[in-house]
Design a protein around this motif. Structure first.
Motif, PDB file in Angstrom:
ATOM      1  N   VAL A  58     -17.320   5.556 -43.409  1.00  0.00           N
ATOM      2  CA  VAL A  58     -18.378   6.459 -42.988  1.00  0.00           C
ATOM      3  C   VAL A  58     -19.222   5.852 -44.385  1.00  0.00           C
ATOM      4  O   VAL A  58     -20.433   6.327 -44.174  1.00  0.00           O
ATOM      5  N   LEU A  59     -18.826   5.896 -45.841  1.00  0.00           N
ATOM      6  CA  LEU A  59     -19.573   6.023 -46.751  1.00  0.00           C
ATOM      7  C   LEU A  59     -21.046   4.368 -47.247  1.00  0.00           C
ATOM      8  O   LEU A  59     -22.010   4.707 -47.906  1.00  0.00           O
ATOM      9  N   ASP A  60     -19.411   3.237 -47.205  1.00  0.00           N
ATOM     10  CA  ASP A  60     -20.572   2.081 -47.209  1.00  0.00           C
ATOM     11  C   ASP A  60     -20.684   1.260 -46.789  1.00  0.00           C
ATOM     12  O   ASP A  60     -20.796  -0.013 -46.090  1.00  0.00           O
ATOM     13  N   GLY A  61     -19.850   1.116 -44.845  1.00  0.00           N
ATOM     14  CA  GLY A  61     -20.041   0.666 -43.689  1.00  0.00           C
ATOM     15  C   GLY A  61     -18.453   0.252 -43.323  1.00  0.00           C
ATOM     16  O   GLY A  61     -17.752  -0.285 -44.228  1.00  0.00           O
ATOM     17  N   PRO A  62     -18.486  -1.070 -42.999  1.00  0.00           N
ATOM     18  CA  PRO A  62     -17.332  -1.761 -42.650  1.00  0.00           C
ATOM     19  C   PRO A  62     -16.858  -2.861 -44.297  1.00  0.00           C
ATOM     20  O   PRO A  62     -17.528  -2.791 -44.871  1.00  0.00           O
ATOM     21  N   LEU A  63     -15.423  -2.432 -43.063  1.00  0.00           N
ATOM     22  CA  LEU A  63     -14.663  -3.040 -45.095  1.00  0.00           C
ATOM     23  C   LEU A  63     -14.828  -4.372 -45.180  1.00  0.00           C
ATOM     24  O   LEU A  63     -14.664  -5.133 -46.167  1.00  0.00           O
ATOM     25  N   ARG A  90     -14.617  -5.813 -37.554  1.00  0.00           N
ATOM     26  CA  ARG A  90     -13.955  -5.354 -35.720  1.00  0.00           C
ATOM     27  C   ARG A  90     -15.003  -4.703 -35.961  1.00  0.00           C
ATOM     28  O   ARG A  90     -15.249  -3.805 -34.487  1.00  0.00           O
ATOM     29  N   THR A  91     -15.952  -3.506 -36.776  1.00  0.00           N
ATOM     30  CA  THR A  91     -16.550  -2.510 -36.240  1.00  0.00           C
ATOM     31  C   THR A  91     -18.001  -2.428 -36.392  1.00  0.00           C
ATOM     32  O   THR A  91     -18.864  -2.372 -35.712  1.00  0.00           O
ATOM     33  N   GLN A  92     -18.438  -3.445 -36.538  1.00  0.00           N
ATOM     34  CA  GLN A  92     -19.936  -3.726 -37.261  1.00  0.00           C
ATOM     35  C   GLN A  92     -20.173  -5.429 -37.142  1.00  0.00           C
ATOM     36  O   GLN A  92     -20.910  -6.135 -37.663  1.00  0.00           O
ATOM     37  N   TYR A  93     -19.726  -6.037 -36.171  1.00  0.00           N
ATOM     38  CA  TYR A  93     -19.808  -7.576 -35.788  1.00  0.00           C
ATOM     39  C   TYR A  93     -20.692  -7.921 -35.688  1.00  0.00           C
ATOM     40  O   TYR A  93     -21.709  -7.048 -34.677  1.00  0.00           O
ATOM     41  N   GLN A  94     -21.225  -9.491 -36.255  1.00  0.00           N
ATOM     42  CA  GLN A  94     -22.500  -9.502 -36.101  1.00  0.00           C
ATOM     43  C   GLN A  94     -22.264 -11.380 -36.496  1.00  0.00           C
ATOM     44  O   GLN A  94     -20.885 -12.160 -37.867  1.00  0.00           O
ATOM     45  N   PRO A  95     -22.302 -12.219 -35.569  1.00  0.00           N
ATOM     46  CA  PRO A  95     -22.599 -13.897 -35.459  1.00  0.00           C
ATOM     47  C   PRO A  95     -23.023 -14.430 -37.429  1.00  0.00           C
ATOM     48  O   PRO A  95     -24.146 -13.970 -37.468  1.00  0.00           O
ATOM     49  N   CYS A  96     -22.378 -15.564 -37.555  1.00  0.00           N
ATOM     50  CA  CYS A  96     -23.235 -15.951 -38.380  1.00  0.00           C
ATOM     51  C   CYS A  96     -24.111 -17.528 -38.243  1.00  0.00           C
ATOM     52  O   CYS A  96     -23.956 -17.458 -36.794  1.00  0.00           O
TER      53      CYS A  96
END
Length: 149
Positions: A81-86, A94-100
């Motif tokens: 919640v505070l910092d975004g994905p682990l 897993r929650t905010q996947y973006q390809p390189c």
């Protein structure tokens, strides 16, 4: 990496976890006790309230308290919640996947390592409650005091 926002949010939640059920704490008291800038803490507590971790009441007798038992609050959820994905890289999230843009994900050794790192981080944080975090700190203090005497 845990940001100051995440660290301060966790410190504030630990502080609130020590309060008797139903008791409120003033933002200023939390800030002073934990060495957190009050204005920054106000914003953090607002996010924690919106996410359902804390409740607030305005006015002279107002303040903050946990919205649910400390044992029901998972550290991984708070950090997300505070910092975004682990994940240390967006391609390992897993929650905010973006390809390189610069690699082939199927063969990228860096990505495969970061997937393991992300999993290890999630394993610890998603299985640790606020109560367990608070209690482990109490155990550490008791150990230090034991060896000082």
């Amino acid at each position: 990496m845990l940001t100051k926002k995440g660290k301060y949010g966790l410190k504030a939640l630990v502080h609130l976890s020590y309060l008797p059920a139903g008791q409120l704490a003033f933002v200023n008291d939390i800030a002073v006790a934990n060495n957190i800038p009050k204005k920054f803490l106000d914003a953090i507590l607002g996010e924690l309230r919106n996410a359902g971790f804390v409740q607030s009441r305005k006015g002279k007798d107002g303040g903050y308290r946990l919205a649910r038992p400390a044992g029901d609050i998972k550290i991984g959820h708070v950090i997300r919640v505070l910092d975004g994905p682990l994940a240390p890289l967006p391609c390992a999230s897993r929650t905010q996947y973006q390809p390189c843009e610069d690699c082939d994900e199927a063969t990228c050794q860096v990505r495969h390592m970061m997937l393991e790192v992300r999993q290890a981080i999630a394993e610890v944080l998603d299985n640790r409650s606020l109560a367990a975090m608070r209690d482990s700190a109490d155990d550490d203090v008791a150990t230090v005091l034991k060896y000082q005497n």
